[in-house]
Write a protein that holds these residues in place. Structure first.
Motif, PDB file in Angstrom:
ATOM      1  N   ALA B  39       0.811  -1.225   0.000  1.00 35.91           N
ATOM      2  CA  ALA B  39       0.000   0.000   0.000  1.00 35.91           C
ATOM      3  C   ALA B  39       0.836   1.263   0.000  1.00 35.91           C
ATOM      4  O   ALA B  39       0.304   2.343  -0.249  1.00 35.91           O
ATOM      5  CB  ALA B  39      -0.948   0.015   1.191  1.00 35.91           C
ATOM      6  N   GLU B  44       5.597   2.798   5.582  1.00 39.27           N
ATOM      7  CA  GLU B  44       4.767   3.691   6.399  1.00 39.27           C
ATOM      8  C   GLU B  44       3.452   3.068   6.824  1.00 39.27           C
ATOM      9  O   GLU B  44       2.849   3.518   7.787  1.00 39.27           O
ATOM     10  CB  GLU B  44       4.460   4.982   5.622  1.00 39.27           C
ATOM     11  N   CYS B  45       2.968   2.065   6.073  1.00 33.71           N
ATOM     12  CA  CYS B  45       1.583   1.631   6.294  1.00 33.71           C
ATOM     13  C   CYS B  45       1.455   0.284   6.968  1.00 33.71           C
ATOM     14  O   CYS B  45       0.405  -0.037   7.502  1.00 33.71           O
ATOM     15  CB  CYS B  45       0.820   1.613   4.970  1.00 33.71           C
ATOM     16  N   LEU B 169       0.566  -1.374  17.403  1.00 34.29           N
ATOM     17  CA  LEU B 169      -0.072  -1.328  16.081  1.00 34.29           C
ATOM     18  C   LEU B 169       0.051   0.040  15.411  1.00 34.29           C
ATOM     19  O   LEU B 169      -0.563   0.280  14.373  1.00 34.29           O
ATOM     20  CB  LEU B 169      -1.553  -1.721  16.200  1.00 34.29           C
ATOM     21  N   CYS B 170       0.859   0.928  15.991  1.00 33.87           N
ATOM     22  CA  CYS B 170       0.864   2.301  15.468  1.00 33.87           C
ATOM     23  C   CYS B 170       1.575   2.397  14.117  1.00 33.87           C
ATOM     24  O   CYS B 170       1.475   3.428  13.448  1.00 33.87           O
ATOM     25  CB  CYS B 170       1.452   3.271  16.471  1.00 33.87           C
ATOM     26  N   LEU B 173      -1.417   1.297   9.212  1.00 32.89           N
ATOM     27  CA  LEU B 173      -2.507   2.217   8.893  1.00 32.89           C
ATOM     28  C   LEU B 173      -3.758   1.448   8.491  1.00 32.89           C
ATOM     29  O   LEU B 173      -3.682   0.461   7.758  1.00 32.89           O
ATOM     30  CB  LEU B 173      -2.102   3.144   7.739  1.00 32.89           C
ATOM     31  N   CYS B 174      -4.900   1.926   8.974  1.00 29.26           N
ATOM     32  CA  CYS B 174      -6.205   1.446   8.523  1.00 29.26           C
ATOM     33  C   CYS B 174      -7.019   2.678   8.182  1.00 29.26           C
ATOM     34  O   CYS B 174      -7.034   3.639   8.945  1.00 29.26           O
ATOM     35  CB  CYS B 174      -6.901   0.643   9.617  1.00 29.26           C
ATOM     36  N   ARG B 175      -7.689   2.673   7.029  1.00 31.12           N
ATOM     37  CA  ARG B 175      -8.448   3.855   6.621  1.00 31.12           C
ATOM     38  C   ARG B 175      -9.940   3.661   6.804  1.00 31.12           C
ATOM     39  O   ARG B 175     -10.698   4.619   6.704  1.00 31.12           O
ATOM     40  CB  ARG B 175      -8.126   4.154   5.147  1.00 31.12           C
ATOM     41  N   CYS B 176     -10.387   2.433   7.042  1.00 34.06           N
ATOM     42  CA  CYS B 176     -11.832   2.180   7.083  1.00 34.06           C
ATOM     43  C   CYS B 176     -12.425   2.235   8.484  1.00 34.06           C
ATOM     44  O   CYS B 176     -13.517   2.742   8.673  1.00 34.06           O
ATOM     45  CB  CYS B 176     -12.148   0.805   6.506  1.00 34.06           C
ATOM     46  N   TYR B 179     -10.057   2.142  13.804  1.00 34.83           N
ATOM     47  CA  TYR B 179      -9.276   1.349  14.755  1.00 34.83           C
ATOM     48  C   TYR B 179     -10.055   0.846  15.969  1.00 34.83           C
ATOM     49  O   TYR B 179      -9.550  -0.011  16.707  1.00 34.83           O
ATOM     50  CB  TYR B 179      -8.033   2.114  15.260  1.00 34.83           C
TER      51      TYR B 179
END
Lengths: 808, 192
Positions: B39, B44-45, B169-170, B173-176, B179
């Motif tokens: 991704a 970064e993700c 978990l930092c 990344l999750c966008r949906c 968290y």
């Protein structure tokens, strides 16, 4: 108008297990947690090539020459294509206005515009070959804002617009270009005024008047699965595209003419979609992959990397908003004037519809009788902007909610009470004159969100000293509580659901029922793009409720069934869900007809009672079992395909903005609690509570997931997310996840949610679209909380540390 | 070049690997294991998180050659990995074991118009089951990386505090989801 909104009660399906109202699990969930779910970027085909796009390195320039010889000579390269290689005269596309070139022709209008394509046997070979294409540019002045777009000598971003509205031009614009109501200047994509009531008279009655100017930054959808797809040439000269998109049929309509193929020869199947949020409504690599596949005769896969993804889709419109509100000293709004200027960037995308939303929703969820509104979108050389979750309503909400706080402050009223005093209700007229004809529990949502328990103060204190993880700056260890101030803020918003302004917004569903292995099984086939929202979960629930079966198969989405419309505008559960419900009802009728034919003579109830399908049987509404579905159907297959439409809407008048333009509204309210390190300008959002009316929660777990996800995207635009465009060059400065920051799990606080279910009698099951409303009020609530903590005015979002420390 | 490594307990070889390829590319495009996602391609993700000799890494930042002779666990092998751990078989898959995805099966991915399989009956690790039940999966693109990372957290710390979960978990990344349901899922898995 009487208030409706009693909770939805079911007759058919009230006994269904896993039906609507249950938190059933995703049918694709197991595949997604095992890594087996096939996203578009996971597609693979024997003999497959990789496509690569060469994009412009400058924002606005004439293309003097393109030399592809070095790229073509690279071993492993199968094809290089430019504008000159396009197969037909259709060389542009677009959702509303066909102004976007498939490949640049003579000119590029924004940084990162596609110029050439390469297909090669390895992605790195394709990238290196693309880098060998020599493009000579002659740079042109850039249009970057309203001043440069509308200056007397402004360069026209589109010199020969042919999209101008029907009817005689109102007067002549620059260069003799015809102009009309919606388009007063060729560098304006679309303009919508709305006037209602006597603003000047109302203004006289105002005891306080608050004016404000607000700036909203450019947000990226930042879905995690980059644009990708696989185009496979077919023996009949057509092509099959496996694609991550939001709307298969809208893609098809734009792709086929460019390829010179009838739509029947362009087959589309939805591949796994890694999030969308509006960013997949416009085409990205769809046509490019098909062109390369047809050129080479081989399957071609294109997968953007993150850098390219930032150039590969439209963004949320940045905006400048000027507002004036008046109120009497007892706290009633007298009038509202506003002007909203959205930056549409280089191509139209959905800017016109965004303008329609921004203008019609600019007064927020408030009753105000006198309004004078103007919203417009510019053509500039900035990145093109279009759909993103909240679609025009988000920018307005940020500004009108700041105004509400300032009015309350001037009047010495509590900000929540002031909002409640002016909250719209069922029956209130919108600025467009359209009555709100379903529940509008704005005051109640504010009451609920305010009543939620507050998070503890100074939770970071412990016997062992400060837990820095709970503080602004976190493990950067920037404070142990010194200079940290708490603030609390509230906001509420209104979003339309479904496509508006007269659009024929329909969905199609095909439902089949048959007996497999002795069990009745339903299959639901739609072209709905499942982008993560859980539409597939809901479709299965609807089928269980309407058909009384336990087993439901969701057929892969493709274009072998009619359009399901777009997965956007919070519309899929409403519209495609409505179509699935309708198709199920038709199947149920036919099943009962078969039952009557076969067994009617054995029991009078077949003719006299209301019959239901429950637990795989035909039962009377009194609960008497008449037959097993397996016996009724035997080896018959019952199938129905239905199109379904919500109530029609009408366009807004081009001069007054009056008209019944919207279908349904969705409301959410937020309370934000923040801790701000006032010395360093760092913000820790401690909690973001939300109350939302969803009409009917078809899947409560998914509803809460939508609310929390939408809330977090609102948090992002409040304190971190912004695509930075250099105002001198119109070039994007931060196209990466290193420089464009989206909230991590450390940035995102607990988000308690209070769901209200007041039925909208016009909608299937009384439901209300859920996905977007929480993205609206989240941002202004966080801003209000930061203002509360710091006492600063903060008229722009996102807020950066320098805005809080006075060093910016 | 040729790269030999152990993936999900099975020895694997990839031929004709270009020196610039990442471990992620080799897993996805040469070994038929596309579960790990790409991704951002710059660490970064966290979508490409795998275990490399037990340590969670972004596979996009590991050069394929660096994985030579080493032991990799991906989301496809997570259920086996968790089962072996539960059976006391150590925390790492070992070369030559009978578990894991056979290369032939792993390379079966083809574009065939969407996958109508439901995966029903598939054995899941506790963290996979918890993600499913808690509603922690929406689009699912971040899920493989988060699962590998969360599983590693629970291996180290079976009873993490919320702040521990957020810290662990930092980098994913999750966008949906925002968290919240991911937090719920990790708490749920820990409670079991």
């Amino acid at each position: 108008m009487p208030t409706t909104g009693a909770p939805t009660k079911l007759t058919q399906g009230s006994q269904a297990r896993g039906g609507i109202g249950a938190s059933t699990l995703r049918p694709d969930g197991t595949l997604k947690v095992t890594g087996e779910f096939a996203f578009a970027s996971d597609m693979w085909h024997e003999d497959m090539l990789w496509g690569q796009t060469l994009r412009s390195t400058v924002a606005h320039a004439e293309i003097v020459s393109i030399d592809t010889s070095q790229a073509l000579a690279t071993p492993g390269v199968y094809a290089v294509m430019t504008y000159d290689d396009l197969p037909t005269d259709v060389r542009t596309y677009g959702l509303e206005i066909q102004d976007t070139p498939v490949l640049a022709h003579g000119k590029v209008r924004h940084h990162g515009e596609p110029v050439a394509l390469v297909a090669a046997d390895h992605p790195e070979t394709a990238r290196r070959a693309a880098a060998k294409i020599d493009v000579e540019y002659r740079e042109l002045p850039v249009i970057t804002d309203e001043a440069s777009a509308l200056a007397p000598d402004a360069v026209l971003v589109h010199e020969n617009r042919d999209d101008l509205p029907q009817g005689p031009p109102a007067s002549d614009g620059p260069g003799g270009t015809p102009i009309a109501g919606h388009v007063p200047h060729p560098n304006i994509v679309h303009r919508q005024p709305i006037v209602r009531g006597d603003v000047e008279a109302a203004r006289e009655r105002a005891d306080v008047i608050v004016e404000g100017e607000y700036t909203f930054g450019m947000q990226d959808q930042a879905f995690l699965g980059p644009e990708s797809g696989l185009a496979v040439p077919e023996e009949d000269g057509g092509v099959h595209l496996y694609i991550a998109t939001q709307w298969l049929h809208a893609d098809l309509r734009q792709i086929a003419p460019v390829l010179g193929l009838p739509e029947t020869k362009v087959r589309m199947t939805l591949a796994g979609v890694g999030g969308a949020f509006g960013g997949r409504e416009d085409l990205s690599m769809q046509i490019h992959a098909c062109l390369l596949a047809l050129r080479t005769g081989k399957p071609v896969k294109i997968v953007y990397n993150r850098f390219e993804s930032f150039f590969g889709h439209v963004h949320r419109h940045p905006a400048k908003l000027r507002y004036e509100h008046g109120a009497t000293k007892d706290g009633k709004l007298t009038h509202m004037k506003c002007r909203i200027v959205l930056d549409g960037g280089a191509y139209a995308s959905t800017s016109a519809a965004v303008v329609g939303n921004a203008s019609s929703l600019s007064a927020g969820p408030y009753a105000v009788d006198a309004v004078d509104i103007e919203a417009l979108a510019l053509y500039t050389n900035n990145p093109p902007c279009g759909a993103m979750r909240g679609f025009g309503a988000v920018q307005a909400c940020f500004a009108y909610e700041a105004q509400m706080d300032r009015l309350a402050q001037r009047l010495g009223l509590d900000p929540v009470e002031f909002r409640q005093l002016n909250a719209m209700e069922q029956g209130t007229l919108m600025p467009t004159g359209q009555p709100v004809d379903s529940p509008a529990p704005v005051a109640e949502l504010l009451r609920r969100v305010k009543a939620m328990p507050m998070p503890p103060e100074r939770d970071w204190e412990s016997s062992e000293g400060a837990d820095v993880r709970q503080l602004p700056g976190g493990l950067s260890n920037t404070t142990h509580g010194e200079g940290v101030v708490r603030g609390v803020g509230y906001a509420v918003g209104i979003k339309n659901v479904g496509f508006s302004e007269g659009f024929d917004d329909y969905s199609t569903a095909r439902v089949r029922m048959e007996v497999i292995g002795g069990e009745p099984v339903a299959t639901v086939h739609t072209a709905m793009a499942e982008v993560g929202q859980g539409g597939v979960t809901v479709h299965a629930q609807i089928a269980r409720t309407e058909l009384g079966v336990a087993q439901v198969t969701i057929h892969p989405a493709d274009t072998r069934v009619g359009s399901a419309g777009s997965t956007s505008a919070s519309r899929q559960t409403y519209v495609t869900g409505g179509a699935v419900k309708n198709a199920c009802e038709r199947v149920r009728e036919r099943v009962l007809e078969i039952g009557r034919r076969k067994f009617g003579s054995y029991h009078p109830a077949w003719a006299t009672a209301e019959l239901l399908l429950e637990h795989g049987r035909v039962v009377t509404d009194g609960g008497e079992i008449l037959a097993d579905l397996a016996d009724v159907l035997d080896d018959e297959v019952v199938e129905a395909e239905e199109e379904w439409r919500h109530r029609p809407t009408e366009p807004f008048d081009p001069h007054t903005g009056q008209g019944n333009g919207h279908v349904q509204y969705s409301f959410a309210a937020h309370r934000a609690v923040v801790d701000v390190d006032t010395e360093l300008g760092l913000v820790k959002v401690v909690e973001l509570a939300c109350a939302q009316d969803v009409g009917k929660a078809l899947n409560p777990l998914s509803v809460i997931g939508q609310i929390q996800g939408g809330t977090t995207q609102g948090l992002g635009i409040a304190v971190m997310e912004e695509i930075v465009v250099d105002p001198r060059t119109a070039k994007v400065r931060n196209p990466s996840f290193t420089d464009y920051l989206i909230p991590t799990i450390l940035d995102t606080p607990p988000m308690p949610v209070d769901v209200l279910e007041l039925a909208d009698e016009h909608a299937p099951y009384g439901l209300r679209g859920v996905g977007e409303a929480p993205t609206l009020s989240s941002t202004p609530a966080v801003l209000a909380a930061i203002r509360d903590a710091t006492g600063l005015e903060l008229n722009r979002t996102p807020v950066r540390p320098e805005h809080l420390t006075g060093t910016g | 070049m040729r790269v030999s490594l152990t993936v999900n307990g099975r020895p694997q070889e990839a031929d004709d690997v270009w020196e610039g390829e990442s471990l992620l590319y080799v897993l996805r495009e040469r070994l038929g294991l596309p579960g790990s996602k790409n991704a951002c391609e710059q660490g970064e993700c966290g979508s490409c998180t795998v275990r490399l000799d037990g340590v969670p890494v972004c596979a996009c930042l590991v050069a394929a050659g660096q994985a030579e002779g080493r032991d990799v666990v991906t989301v496809e092998g997570l259920a086996d990995h968790a089962r072996q751990r539960a059976e006391g078989g150590g925390t790492r898959g070992t070369g030559g074991s009978e578990t894991g995805t056979p290369l032939r099966d792993a390379q079966r991915w083809k574009a065939e118009g969407g996958d109508s399989r439901t995966g029903e009956g598939t054995e899941l690790s506790p963290i996979q089951q918890a993600f499913l039940e808690a509603g922690a999966v929406q689009c699912g693109f971040c899920t493989p990386g988060l699962l590998v990372m969360a599983d590693e957290l629970l291996e180290r710390n079976p009873n993490p505090a919320d702040a521990d979960i957020r810290e662990a978990l930092c980098g994913n990344l999750c966008r949906c989801t925002g968290y919240e349901k991911i937090m719920d899922a990790v708490r749920l898995a820990a409670s079991r």
